[in-house]
Structures are given as structure tokens and as C-alpha cells.
Design a protein around this motif. Structure first.
Motif, PDB file in Angstrom:
ATOM      1  N   ARG A 193       0.833  -1.199   0.000  1.00 38.30           N
ATOM      2  CA  ARG A 193       0.000   0.000   0.000  1.00 38.30           C
ATOM      3  C   ARG A 193       0.867   1.248   0.000  1.00 38.30           C
ATOM      4  O   ARG A 193       1.927   1.279   0.614  1.00 38.30           O
ATOM      5  CB  ARG A 193      -0.868   0.061   1.254  1.00 38.30           C
ATOM      6  CG  ARG A 193      -1.886  -1.007   1.360  1.00 38.30           C
ATOM      7  CD  ARG A 193      -2.749  -0.736   2.569  1.00 38.30           C
ATOM      8  NE  ARG A 193      -3.256  -1.984   3.122  1.00 38.30           N
ATOM      9  CZ  ARG A 193      -3.799  -2.086   4.312  1.00 38.30           C
ATOM     10  NH1 ARG A 193      -3.889  -1.035   5.088  1.00 38.30           N
ATOM     11  NH2 ARG A 193      -4.233  -3.229   4.741  1.00 38.30           N
ATOM     12  N   LEU A 194       0.381   2.281  -0.660  1.00 41.49           N
ATOM     13  CA  LEU A 194       0.994   3.603  -0.533  1.00 41.49           C
ATOM     14  C   LEU A 194       0.535   4.151   0.800  1.00 41.49           C
ATOM     15  O   LEU A 194      -0.656   4.163   1.090  1.00 41.49           O
ATOM     16  CB  LEU A 194       0.531   4.521  -1.666  1.00 41.49           C
ATOM     17  CG  LEU A 194       0.947   4.135  -3.078  1.00 41.49           C
ATOM     18  CD1 LEU A 194       0.239   5.018  -4.086  1.00 41.49           C
ATOM     19  CD2 LEU A 194       2.439   4.250  -3.243  1.00 41.49           C
ATOM     20  N   VAL A 231       2.840   9.978  -7.201  1.00 40.92           N
ATOM     21  CA  VAL A 231       1.941   9.368  -8.185  1.00 40.92           C
ATOM     22  C   VAL A 231       1.025  10.426  -8.793  1.00 40.92           C
ATOM     23  O   VAL A 231       0.802  10.432 -10.010  1.00 40.92           O
ATOM     24  CB  VAL A 231       1.123   8.219  -7.559  1.00 40.92           C
ATOM     25  CG1 VAL A 231       0.117   7.662  -8.548  1.00 40.92           C
ATOM     26  CG2 VAL A 231       2.046   7.114  -7.074  1.00 40.92           C
ATOM     27  N   PHE A 232       0.505  11.338  -7.982  1.00 42.07           N
ATOM     28  CA  PHE A 232      -0.367  12.394  -8.506  1.00 42.07           C
ATOM     29  C   PHE A 232       0.374  13.289  -9.495  1.00 42.07           C
ATOM     30  O   PHE A 232      -0.178  13.681 -10.519  1.00 42.07           O
ATOM     31  CB  PHE A 232      -0.950  13.248  -7.376  1.00 42.07           C
ATOM     32  CG  PHE A 232      -2.064  12.584  -6.612  1.00 42.07           C
ATOM     33  CD1 PHE A 232      -3.119  11.963  -7.259  1.00 42.07           C
ATOM     34  CD2 PHE A 232      -2.057  12.583  -5.227  1.00 42.07           C
ATOM     35  CE1 PHE A 232      -4.136  11.360  -6.564  1.00 42.07           C
ATOM     36  CE2 PHE A 232      -3.077  11.979  -4.517  1.00 42.07           C
ATOM     37  CZ  PHE A 232      -4.118  11.362  -5.183  1.00 42.07           C
ATOM     38  N   GLY A 265       7.422   1.844 -10.770  1.00 37.43           N
ATOM     39  CA  GLY A 265       7.426   2.132  -9.341  1.00 37.43           C
ATOM     40  C   GLY A 265       7.632   0.880  -8.525  1.00 37.43           C
ATOM     41  O   GLY A 265       8.263  -0.082  -8.969  1.00 37.43           O
ATOM     42  N   THR A 266       7.068   0.865  -7.344  1.00 39.74           N
ATOM     43  CA  THR A 266       7.238  -0.249  -6.417  1.00 39.74           C
ATOM     44  C   THR A 266       6.087  -1.238  -6.459  1.00 39.74           C
ATOM     45  O   THR A 266       6.108  -2.236  -5.753  1.00 39.74           O
ATOM     46  CB  THR A 266       7.388   0.288  -4.984  1.00 39.74           C
ATOM     47  OG1 THR A 266       6.250   1.111  -4.693  1.00 39.74           O
ATOM     48  CG2 THR A 266       8.660   1.088  -4.825  1.00 39.74           C
ATOM     49  N   GLY A 324       5.091  -3.582 -10.917  1.00 43.36           N
ATOM     50  CA  GLY A 324       5.890  -2.378 -10.743  1.00 43.36           C
ATOM     51  C   GLY A 324       5.145  -1.105 -11.078  1.00 43.36           C
ATOM     52  O   GLY A 324       5.746  -0.085 -11.379  1.00 43.36           O
ATOM     53  N   THR A 325       3.827  -1.150 -11.042  1.00 40.36           N
ATOM     54  CA  THR A 325       3.014   0.024 -11.332  1.00 40.36           C
ATOM     55  C   THR A 325       2.369   0.522 -10.047  1.00 40.36           C
ATOM     56  O   THR A 325       1.640  -0.223  -9.398  1.00 40.36           O
ATOM     57  CB  THR A 325       1.920  -0.297 -12.368  1.00 40.36           C
ATOM     58  OG1 THR A 325       2.527  -0.819 -13.542  1.00 40.36           O
ATOM     59  CG2 THR A 325       1.115   0.931 -12.717  1.00 40.36           C
ATOM     60  N   ASP A 326       2.667   1.767  -9.680  1.00 36.23           N
ATOM     61  CA  ASP A 326       2.012   2.386  -8.531  1.00 36.23           C
ATOM     62  C   ASP A 326       0.677   2.956  -8.992  1.00 36.23           C
ATOM     63  O   ASP A 326       0.611   3.651 -10.006  1.00 36.23           O
ATOM     64  CB  ASP A 326       2.869   3.503  -7.946  1.00 36.23           C
ATOM     65  CG  ASP A 326       4.109   2.980  -7.246  1.00 36.23           C
ATOM     66  OD1 ASP A 326       4.163   1.784  -6.950  1.00 36.23           O
ATOM     67  OD2 ASP A 326       5.022   3.777  -6.991  1.00 36.23           O
TER      68      ASP A 326
END
Length: 112
Positions: free
Chosen positions: A10-11, A20-21, A40-41, A80-82
């Protein structure tokens, strides 16, 4: 067996959401708005503002639904996609299945 979305997926920090925004591509559905950043993570975050509902119980219910939808669909999404999902005002009035359909439609736009 614990089937919740683990905290390490989770972010959680404001800086992660902000990244991300600012850097993510934006895709709009009927009830949801998706921001995604590849490379991303591979974490997920859900945002439900007070504009959607003044009641915290309702906002938290929507967030729980979104996390569960993501958890069940994450195998299909690119690794790997946030992803940050922002609930729009109509999300309060719909059931789980409608949110799931909208999530699927937004993902098709984003990752087609």
C-alpha cells in the motif's frame, strides 16, 4: 489465512501519493479516477475525500472496497506500477459490483 492487502503493498506516505499524482497518467471512469506510474514499487493507494461523504464510516467503507478490488485484480495488472484510485461522488451510491466494473473499465483504458 489472511487475505488482506499487505501494508507493504500500500501507498502510505503523503510523499508517495504526491509522487503518483504529479507523475502519473490520469484515467477517468464513471465512479473512479486512476493515477498510475509505471516503474514504481507496485503499490496501491485509495483516496476518498470529504466531498464524497462527510461520514468517515462511509469513506472507509469505500476505501475497503477499493483495496479488495485491487487485491483480487492485481495479478492482471502490470508489475511495478504504482496506482492511486480516487473515488468520485457517485461511488457512495453504488454497490461493490458496480465499483468493480468501473475499476475494470478504467484499467482497460490505462493498460490496454
Amino acid at each position: 489465512m489472511d487475505e488482506r492487502l499487505p501494508k507493504n503493498e500500500r501507498l502510505r506516505k503523503a510523499s508517495e501519493f504526491k509522487f503518483v499524482f504529479q507523475n502519473g497518467a490520469k484515467y477517468k471512469g464513471k465512479y473512479l479516477l486512476m493515477f498510475s506510474v509505471s516503474g514504481g514499487t507496485g503499490k496501491f493507494g485509495a483516496v476518498v475525500s470529504k466531498k464524497v461523504s462527510k461520514k468517515a464510516v462511509v469513506r472507509n467503507k469505500i476505501k475497503r472496497r477499493l483495496r479488495e478490488i485491487y487485491r483480487t485484480k492485481k495479478d492482471v495488472l502490470p508489475e511495478g506500477t504504482d496506482i492511486v484510485i480516487v473515488a468520485l461522488a457517485g461511488a457512495v451510491r453504488v454497490n461493490y459490483n458496480e465499483l468493480e466494473k468501473d475499476f475494470h473499465n478504467v484499467c482497460k483504458k490505462a493498460f490496454a
